[in-house]
Design a protein around this motif. Structure first.
Motif, PDB file in Angstrom:
ATOM      1  N   GLN A   6      -9.746  17.819  47.554  1.00  0.00           N
ATOM      2  CA  GLN A   6      -9.918  19.334  46.517  1.00  0.00           C
ATOM      3  C   GLN A   6     -10.008  20.341  48.379  1.00  0.00           C
ATOM      4  OE1 GLN A   6     -14.252  18.794  46.874  1.00  0.00           O
ATOM      5  NE2 GLN A   6     -14.089  21.066  46.659  1.00  0.00           N
ATOM      6  N   LEU A   9      -6.258  21.424  48.163  1.00  0.00           N
ATOM      7  CA  LEU A   9      -6.246  22.185  46.873  1.00  0.00           C
ATOM      8  C   LEU A   9      -6.863  23.799  47.755  1.00  0.00           C
ATOM      9  CD1 LEU A   9      -5.341  23.451  44.451  1.00  0.00           C
ATOM     10  CD2 LEU A   9      -7.753  22.648  43.805  1.00  0.00           C
ATOM     11  N   ARG A  10      -7.923  23.921  48.504  1.00  0.00           N
ATOM     12  CA  ARG A  10      -8.468  24.904  48.487  1.00  0.00           C
ATOM     13  C   ARG A  10      -7.265  24.867  50.107  1.00  0.00           C
ATOM     14  NH1 ARG A  10     -13.485  23.012  51.589  1.00  0.00           N
ATOM     15  NH2 ARG A  10     -11.897  23.207  53.358  1.00  0.00           N
ATOM     16  N   ASN A  11      -7.132  24.713  51.308  1.00  0.00           N
ATOM     17  CA  ASN A  11      -7.054  24.839  52.200  1.00  0.00           C
ATOM     18  C   ASN A  11      -5.405  25.310  51.878  1.00  0.00           C
ATOM     19  OD1 ASN A  11      -8.613  24.428  53.858  1.00  0.00           O
ATOM     20  ND2 ASN A  11      -8.327  22.236  54.414  1.00  0.00           N
ATOM     21  N   ASP A  12      -4.538  24.612  50.951  1.00  0.00           N
ATOM     22  CA  ASP A  12      -3.171  24.423  50.510  1.00  0.00           C
ATOM     23  C   ASP A  12      -3.326  25.023  49.308  1.00  0.00           C
ATOM     24  OD1 ASP A  12      -2.121  23.648  53.044  1.00  0.00           O
ATOM     25  OD2 ASP A  12      -2.199  21.502  52.473  1.00  0.00           O
ATOM     26  N   ASN A  13      -3.737  25.934  48.419  1.00  0.00           N
ATOM     27  CA  ASN A  13      -3.796  27.131  47.450  1.00  0.00           C
ATOM     28  C   ASN A  13      -1.992  27.540  46.642  1.00  0.00           C
ATOM     29  OD1 ASN A  13      -4.380  28.060  44.917  1.00  0.00           O
ATOM     30  ND2 ASN A  13      -6.572  28.494  45.534  1.00  0.00           N
ATOM     31  N   ILE A  17       0.138  26.192  43.912  1.00  0.00           N
ATOM     32  CA  ILE A  17       0.093  27.077  42.761  1.00  0.00           C
ATOM     33  C   ILE A  17       1.411  27.283  42.520  1.00  0.00           C
ATOM     34  CG2 ILE A  17      -0.325  28.984  41.603  1.00  0.00           C
ATOM     35  CD1 ILE A  17      -3.013  27.203  41.856  1.00  0.00           C
TER      36      ILE A  17
END
Length: 85
Positions: A6, A9-13, A17
């Motif tokens: 998680q 995902l937050r840091n390398d959003n 994507i």
């Protein structure tokens, strides 16, 4: 399928994507446990929100509506509200 935390995902959003847009899928984990799968959307209806069953029949011009008068000025009203704290 690549596994990411998680936090990743937050840091390398943006990077994640972009990878999803290119067809890559991810298993998202939280504290080491799988919680979600992030994958490209294929063949789904991508229309956001609820479908419109009937378009609006007329435009409303809110400037024509009458103004609401309180009978006291805003400063008095704010003073009353602040005294209740």
């Amino acid at each position: 399928m690549k596994s990411i935390s998680q936090r990743e995902l937050r840091n390398d959003n943006a990077e994640v994507i972009r990878s999803v847009e290119q067809g890559e899928s991810f298993l998202v984990t939280k504290s080491g446990k799988p919680v979600a799968v992030l994958r490209p959307v294929e063949g789904a209806d991508l229309t956001p929100g609820l479908p419109i069953s009937q378009p609006a029949s007329r435009r409303v011009d809110y400037q024509d509506w009458p103004r609401v008068e309180l009978g006291i000025d805003s400063a008095e009203l704010l003073d009353d509200l602040r005294d209740e704290r």
